[in-house]
Write a protein that holds these residues in place. Sequence first.
Motif, PDB file in Angstrom:
ATOM      1  N   ALA A   7      55.821  84.631 -17.808  1.00  0.00           N
ATOM      2  CA  ALA A   7      54.741  85.576 -18.129  1.00  0.00           C
ATOM      3  C   ALA A   7      54.351  86.448 -16.933  1.00  0.00           C
ATOM      4  N   PRO A   8      54.132  85.875 -15.731  1.00  0.00           N
ATOM      5  CA  PRO A   8      53.821  86.740 -14.590  1.00  0.00           C
ATOM      6  C   PRO A   8      54.941  87.734 -14.260  1.00  0.00           C
ATOM      7  N   LEU A   9      56.190  87.288 -14.410  1.00  0.00           N
ATOM      8  CA  LEU A   9      57.303  88.191 -14.116  1.00  0.00           C
ATOM      9  C   LEU A   9      57.406  89.314 -15.140  1.00  0.00           C
ATOM     10  N   VAL A  10      57.062  89.013 -16.394  1.00  0.00           N
ATOM     11  CA  VAL A  10      57.034  90.062 -17.419  1.00  0.00           C
ATOM     12  C   VAL A  10      55.963  91.095 -17.093  1.00  0.00           C
ATOM     13  N   ILE A  11      54.797  90.616 -16.684  1.00  0.00           N
ATOM     14  CA  ILE A  11      53.701  91.532 -16.312  1.00  0.00           C
ATOM     15  C   ILE A  11      54.117  92.393 -15.125  1.00  0.00           C
ATOM     16  N   ILE A  12      54.748  91.761 -14.134  1.00  0.00           N
ATOM     17  CA  ILE A  12      55.208  92.511 -12.957  1.00  0.00           C
ATOM     18  C   ILE A  12      56.266  93.537 -13.367  1.00  0.00           C
ATOM     19  N   GLY A  13      57.199  93.112 -14.227  1.00  0.00           N
ATOM     20  CA  GLY A  13      58.310  93.978 -14.615  1.00  0.00           C
ATOM     21  C   GLY A  13      57.909  95.183 -15.438  1.00  0.00           C
ATOM     22  N   GLY A  61      69.013  72.791 -20.118  1.00  0.00           N
ATOM     23  CA  GLY A  61      69.476  72.687 -18.736  1.00  0.00           C
ATOM     24  C   GLY A  61      69.775  74.033 -18.101  1.00  0.00           C
ATOM     25  N   TYR A  62      70.048  75.029 -18.941  1.00  0.00           N
ATOM     26  CA  TYR A  62      70.312  76.366 -18.409  1.00  0.00           C
ATOM     27  C   TYR A  62      69.078  77.005 -17.789  1.00  0.00           C
ATOM     28  N   THR A  63      67.896  76.398 -17.999  1.00  0.00           N
ATOM     29  CA  THR A  63      66.710  76.917 -17.324  1.00  0.00           C
ATOM     30  C   THR A  63      66.876  76.814 -15.809  1.00  0.00           C
ATOM     31  N   MET A  64      67.723  75.901 -15.348  1.00  0.00           N
ATOM     32  CA  MET A  64      68.045  75.822 -13.922  1.00  0.00           C
ATOM     33  C   MET A  64      68.725  77.110 -13.474  1.00  0.00           C
ATOM     34  N   ASN A  65      69.628  77.622 -14.301  1.00  0.00           N
ATOM     35  CA  ASN A  65      70.310  78.871 -13.987  1.00  0.00           C
ATOM     36  C   ASN A  65      69.361  80.060 -14.044  1.00  0.00           C
ATOM     37  N   LEU A  66      68.398  80.002 -14.974  1.00  0.00           N
ATOM     38  CA  LEU A  66      67.451  81.103 -15.116  1.00  0.00           C
ATOM     39  C   LEU A  66      66.521  81.233 -13.920  1.00  0.00           C
ATOM     40  N   ILE A  67      66.338  80.161 -13.154  1.00  0.00           N
ATOM     41  CA  ILE A  67      65.491  80.247 -11.966  1.00  0.00           C
ATOM     42  C   ILE A  67      66.325  80.418 -10.695  1.00  0.00           C
ATOM     43  N   GLY A  68      67.589  80.812 -10.862  1.00  0.00           N
ATOM     44  CA  GLY A  68      68.384  81.244  -9.724  1.00  0.00           C
ATOM     45  C   GLY A  68      69.355  80.249  -9.144  1.00  0.00           C
ATOM     46  N   LEU A 159      82.598  79.478 -10.126  1.00  0.00           N
ATOM     47  CA  LEU A 159      82.106  80.527  -9.221  1.00  0.00           C
ATOM     48  C   LEU A 159      81.678  81.766  -9.987  1.00  0.00           C
ATOM     49  N   TYR A 160      82.447  82.159 -10.994  1.00  0.00           N
ATOM     50  CA  TYR A 160      82.088  83.317 -11.801  1.00  0.00           C
ATOM     51  C   TYR A 160      80.748  83.101 -12.492  1.00  0.00           C
ATOM     52  N   LYS A 161      80.541  81.897 -12.998  1.00  0.00           N
ATOM     53  CA  LYS A 161      79.283  81.581 -13.672  1.00  0.00           C
ATOM     54  C   LYS A 161      78.113  81.610 -12.693  1.00  0.00           C
ATOM     55  N   ILE A 162      78.325  81.064 -11.492  1.00  0.00           N
ATOM     56  CA  ILE A 162      77.270  81.084 -10.469  1.00  0.00           C
ATOM     57  C   ILE A 162      76.865  82.515 -10.156  1.00  0.00           C
ATOM     58  N   ILE A 163      77.865  83.363  -9.942  1.00  0.00           N
ATOM     59  CA  ILE A 163      77.602  84.766  -9.602  1.00  0.00           C
ATOM     60  C   ILE A 163      76.890  85.479 -10.753  1.00  0.00           C
ATOM     61  N   SER A 164      77.357  85.267 -11.974  1.00  0.00           N
ATOM     62  CA  SER A 164      76.783  85.956 -13.136  1.00  0.00           C
ATOM     63  C   SER A 164      75.325  85.572 -13.350  1.00  0.00           C
ATOM     64  N   TRP A 165      75.022  84.284 -13.271  1.00  0.00           N
ATOM     65  CA  TRP A 165      73.644  83.843 -13.462  1.00  0.00           C
ATOM     66  C   TRP A 165      72.739  84.358 -12.348  1.00  0.00           C
ATOM     67  N   LYS A 166      73.251  84.406 -11.121  1.00  0.00           N
ATOM     68  CA  LYS A 166      72.429  84.895 -10.014  1.00  0.00           C
ATOM     69  C   LYS A 166      72.150  86.389 -10.155  1.00  0.00           C
ATOM     70  N   ILE A 167      73.126  87.142 -10.643  1.00  0.00           N
ATOM     71  CA  ILE A 167      72.903  88.566 -10.888  1.00  0.00           C
ATOM     72  C   ILE A 167      71.793  88.750 -11.920  1.00  0.00           C
ATOM     73  N   SER A 171      68.119  90.353 -11.129  1.00  0.00           N
ATOM     74  CA  SER A 171      67.828  91.567 -11.892  1.00  0.00           C
ATOM     75  C   SER A 171      66.394  91.570 -12.408  1.00  0.00           C
ATOM     76  N   TYR A 172      65.969  90.441 -13.029  1.00  0.00           N
ATOM     77  CA  TYR A 172      64.627  90.454 -13.605  1.00  0.00           C
ATOM     78  C   TYR A 172      63.550  89.991 -12.628  1.00  0.00           C
ATOM     79  N   ALA A 173      63.924  89.182 -11.627  1.00  0.00           N
ATOM     80  CA  ALA A 173      62.913  88.643 -10.713  1.00  0.00           C
ATOM     81  C   ALA A 173      62.642  89.546  -9.513  1.00  0.00           C
ATOM     82  N   LEU A 174      63.600  90.398  -9.159  1.00  0.00           N
ATOM     83  CA  LEU A 174      63.420  91.237  -7.968  1.00  0.00           C
ATOM     84  C   LEU A 174      63.775  92.706  -8.196  1.00  0.00           C
ATOM     85  N   ALA A 175      64.955  92.963  -8.774  1.00  0.00           N
ATOM     86  CA  ALA A 175      65.400  94.360  -8.930  1.00  0.00           C
ATOM     87  C   ALA A 175      64.465  95.149  -9.847  1.00  0.00           C
TER      88      ALA A 175
END
Length: 319
Positions: A7-13, A61-68, A159-167, A171-175
């Motif tokens: 929610a805070p990130l949505v407000i920021i975005g 468990g993919y929520t781990m990927n969603l937080i970077g 490695l591809y999955k790590i890179i894709s999830w980090k992108i 994207s939504y948390a900083l860019a």
Amino acid sequence: MLSLFFAPLVIIGTGWVSSPLPLFALYIAAGLGMAGVGMGVMHDAIHGSYSKNKTVNKLVGYTMNLIGANANVWKIQHNVLHHTYTNIDQADDDMNAPFFLRFSPHAKRYWIHRFQYLYVWIFYGLSTLSWITAKDFIRAARYRKMGFFKDRREFRRTLYKIISWKILYYSYALALPLIMVPLPAWIIVLAFLSMHFVTGICISMVFQTAHIVSETSFPLPEPNGKVSEDWAVHQLATTSNYAPKSNWLSWMIGGLNFQVEHHLFPNICHVHYRSLSKIVSQTAKEYNLPYYVKKSFGGALLSHIKMLQRLGAPKQIGA
């Protein structure tokens, strides 16, 4: 916890924030949510205890990927190495740290360690920043050498999955905030870093106060690499509970104040730990086995600080 994070990130975005104070407040709130997701959501799911349904556990468990971070790498680090070799130097990957931190009496001691109880908090705060940047790649490469990835194709796919999830995460948390928020970029980046600092401090204090404390032991394997103690006894000797009567804290940190029960029964959802603790403590007493528990989180934190001081003092075992 997912709402507190997103929610805070949505407000920021959306670009509604136009001054530094609300921006920092929202990012810090998201940091608390991120810690809550890590401890109370993805932790159970990756252990397979969030649901009886394997697909639900995998998806949550993919929520781990969603937080970077990366769920597959963390599963090896935590589920396999930490839960199997708890507090064993060089085997428990949660204890492996840079040279300026010493978490085991069997690790090499340097003069700087005598001050680690003062500066360790900075590195605790930076721990999740390490996760979202280099740690997943470094550990994935090391785990490949240890034989956790079957072949080169599986490793490359990881490695591809790590890179894709980090992108996606960046994207939504900083860019997106950098594009939408009408503030200088350095302020936005600093607020983003403050979010991770809060998360790192929260997660580190919760996990470290369960193992790196004055009461717990740090056993060494025999020359053949085997640990002489029974696995369950080993978990009792290397793990400690705290604040068992605090319902609020237990909810906030996903039941991880009952670390003994979690280590003995990692495939059971944390909502049952309080009830299990009564059985485990009685059984430990019956068989004259250790069952460590601190009455409060503050007491556990103080014990952790004292242990850091002991580990940093001269003439330690293994120094």
